[in-house]
Scaffold this active site. Structure first.
Site, mmCIF file in Angstrom:
data_model
loop_
_atom_site.group_PDB
_atom_site.id
_atom_site.type_symbol
_atom_site.label_atom_id
_atom_site.label_comp_id
_atom_site.label_asym_id
_atom_site.label_seq_id
_atom_site.Cartn_x
_atom_site.Cartn_y
_atom_site.Cartn_z
ATOM 1 N N ASP A 197 24.752 13.381 75.365
ATOM 2 C CA ASP A 197 23.335 13.327 75.028
ATOM 3 C C ASP A 197 23.077 13.964 73.668
ATOM 4 O OD1 ASP A 197 20.473 12.859 76.033
ATOM 5 O OD2 ASP A 197 20.433 14.949 75.392
ATOM 6 N N GLU B 166 25.250 8.689 73.413
ATOM 7 C CA GLU B 166 23.807 8.433 73.464
ATOM 8 C C GLU B 166 23.305 8.635 72.042
ATOM 9 O OE1 GLU B 166 19.570 9.385 73.557
ATOM 10 O OE2 GLU B 166 21.076 10.938 73.296
#
Length: 685
Positions: A293, A335
């Site tokens: 992330d 991501e």
């Protein structure tokens, strides 16, 4: 095999020492993997850290210790996946994305719903953030936890979900069912309540160096001249003043996202070592895929937007290679919601090709699909997909219609200009259209984070609401329902057919409209993304086998897509989908050339019948056409450009070469299954 270089040889000694409790044959396997991936570790570290040789030895020691702690079942999984390293590229892999608590209450509850996932053909489960957050550590913490992305403890599961052992047990259950587990790992920041930040605020100089801390606003102000704001509405700026820092004198700490999420200083090698330990611990719980992330933000450079700097890819290369030595079945997913021309770097380009992440989100494809439905034209999508750098053959895109996040309209100005559009005006149009403000819009979304300075306005909303189902039900129109479900089927057929891992967002398989009471839940009122993060409606799911219901039609259509996809080796992700000009801007055509057979996919993004010159399709190498999704041989009709294919509204066709054993007769064509429309090919207007 060449002898390792002296730095790698020293690291190999550290590796052997830390894994000395393992049987000798297992140690030798570990050594072989170091010979294979150790050079990638050193190469990545050398591009970032001054003392890369000493750091490589420290990395190797951690890798050996993690390998020694790996349980036998996971070592067996490693051996299997080393024999099939392209497992995530296979066309039988379909993903499902859910918050564990909103899907099934707890991790044990998720295990009890494995049968439901298998009904959908799911072989990859992404559970949204499940590690302990700041509100788990301090329930009174103001500002919430950013949907789980403000992590306060990487080695604890959120208490309401269960325990670390529950996570390991779930991984085992999923593996037995043929499902791989994906978990989020936030690389860019930790919560203000994390022990590192707590130590920094208490005056620990070593831990202060884990963050970007400044005594005054001079340097932060210089950085902010080129930094975009992520949350301009409720978290403007990129730095936060904390009175406890610098021995109580106060200081400014980098906070890209929220004031309570402190950016880590990856220029400090201690941060890399600590985060590598987190990676390896999660791998040893049985996690198969780590979703990295906010990976784009981890390296800072003055005068830039501090996203996707070269050091990002070097660091991920080193982390991935180290993980491959200790836990070779584990893969990385980036991501990185970035501009299309910067996306491939997260899979590796140049000398890093195939050495960075294994998977990356194809955000641009998602945006272009929604754009095409709003305009009824595919020329911008074709332009956007043309000429992009090819991905490495051993990697794959993660494709999706919706996710937990908002939709940012990442339309490139140059692409827009190439088809006669203004990028700024088109982005504004899309925001107005999908918020329902544009006249004639079928969508019912919400504006998220409008930035008056830039005109940027992102969109929240479920796939069904954005595709027109909410409006159709408001109007009590069966025809509009069919059109909305046709759009939904087309969107999912496109991501299932693109190659890679198609990700189905929880609730979309039932055409869930979203949570109308999202703002009433504590901590959610300021963030309308919760509208498309509803709790799973298991009563609605009971309708999934009833073809007379909307959930039944959608569920059946997606099951069918998964089954068709699994039987088409041409959808292996090693091959790219490339746009094909078929002479009709209302039809997005994608070409896949694979040794197992060529596919031409036609997606009519309009609400009207469209004609496609059959010669354009045959020129790709197909003669005896067979449509795989609905299972029929398309007929051609004479037209202005010779023989033409008549493509129904919102039809999704996967055209291949008809096998001799397949009957030539035409069956139902077009929006079959999910839209319930049984359009006969001989009903061409």
């Amino acid at each position: 095999m060449n002898d390792p270089s002296p730095p790698l040889e020293r690291a190999l000694v550290a590796l052997r020492d830390s894994a000395s409790d393992l049987p000798e044959h297992v140690v030798e396997q570990l050594v072989d993997r170091w010979h294979r991936w150790g050079p990638d570790v050193l190469d990545g570290l050398a591009d970032v850290y001054p003392d890369a040789e000493e750091l490589t030895a420290r990395v190797a020691a951690r890798v050996g210790a993690a390998a020694a702690a790996r349980r036998p079942a996971l070592r067996h999984r490693d051996a299997q996946r080393l024999l099939r390293p392209d497992w995530f590229q296979q066309p039988d892999v379909v993903g499902y994305v859910a918050y564990a608590d909103r899907f099934a209450g707890t991790l044990r509850g998720v295990a009890d719903r494995i049968g439901y996932l298998r009904e959908l053909g799911v072989g990859y489960l992404h559970l949204m953030p499940l590690l302990a957050t700041r509100t788990d550590v301090d329930p009174s913490a103001e500002g919430g936890d950013d949907g789980g992305y403000a992590v306060a403890d990487y080695r604890r599961v959120r208490p309401h979900l269960g325990t670390v052992q529950d996570l390991a047990d779930l991984a085992d259950r999923l593996h037995e069912a043929g499902i791989s587990l994906t978990v989020d790992l936030v690389l860019n920041h930790v919560a203000r309540e994390h022990e590192w930040a707590v130590g920094a605020r208490a005056g620990d100089e070593r831990l202060s160096r884990f963050f970007h801390v400044f005594a005054d606003r001079t340097t932060p102000a210089a950085y902010e001249r080129t930094l975009p704001e992520v949350f301009p509405d409720f978290a403007p700026g990129s730095f936060t003043h904390d009175p406890d820092l610098l021995g109580g004198r106060g200081g400014w700490v980098w906070t890209t996202f929220n004031s309570f999420q402190w950016d880590l200083n990856w220029a400090n090698p201690e941060v890399l070592l600590e985060m590598l330990g987190v990676v390896l611990d999660l791998a040893n719980l049985g996690v198969d895929v780590l979703r990295l992330d906010a990976v784009a933000f981890i390296w800072k450079r003055m005068g830039t937007d501090c996203q996707g700097q070269p050091e990002v890819h070097a660091i991920v290369q080193a982390l991935r290679a180290a993980t491959r030595v200790a836990a070779p079945s584990v893969v990385f997913k980036a991501e990185a919601i970035v501009a299309p021309d910067r996306l491939t770097a997260y899979l590796g380009t140049g000398r890093r090709a195939g050495r960075v992440s294994d998977l990356a989100y194809h955000n641009s494809f998602m945006v272009q699909l929604w754009s095409a439905l709003a305009t009824g034209r595919a020329d911008l999508a074709r332009q956007s997909l043309t000429g992009r750098p090819p991905k490495p053959v051993g990697t794959a895109w993660a494709t999706y219609v919706r996710c937990h996040d908002d939709i940012g309209w990442a339309v490139d100005d140059a692409d827009a200009a190439a088809v006669g559009l203004s990028g700024w005006a088109h982005r504004s149009f899309l925001s107005a259209f999908y918020s329902g403000r544009y006249p004639g819009s079928f969508a019912r979304g919400l504006v998220f984070q409008h930035n008056p300075a830039t005109g940027d306005a992102r969109i929240s909303g479920s796939a069904a609401a954005l595709a027109g189902l909410a409006a159709a039900l408001e109007h009590d129109s069966a025809e509009e329902v069919d059109l909305a479900l046709g759009r939904l089927f087309l969107l999912h057929a496109a991501v299932y057919g693109f190659g890679g891992v198609p990700l189905l967002y929880s609730g979309d398989e039932l055409a869930h409209l979203g949570d109308p009471h999202w703002a009433a839940e504590p901590g959610h009122a300021a963030d309308n993304r919760w509208v498309h993060r509803p709790r799973m409606d298991w009563a609605l799911a009971e309708q999934r086998h009833d073809p007379a219901t909307v959930p039944g039609r959608v569920f059946a259509g997606l099951r069918h897509l998964a089954a068709v996809r699994a039987g088409l080796p041409s959808l292996h992700a090693a091959v790219e989908s490339v746009p094909l000009d078929v002479g009709n801007d209302a039809v997005l055509a994608l070409l896949r050339r694979h040794a197992a057979g060529t596919l031409v996919q036609l997606y009519n993004v309009s609400s009207a019948w469209q004609r496609v010159p059959a010669g354009r399709v045959r020129a790709a190498g197909l003669q005896r056409l067979w449509e795989h999704v609905s299972g029929f041989a398309p007929h051609t009709e004479p037209g202005a450009s010779g023989d033409e294919l008549a493509v129904p509204p919102y039809a999704a066709w996967w055209l291949g070469e008809r096998d001799e054993e397949r009957p030539p007769g035409g069956r139902a064509a077009g929006r079959r299954g999910v839209a319930g429309a049984r359009v006969r090919q001989d009903a061409v207007p």
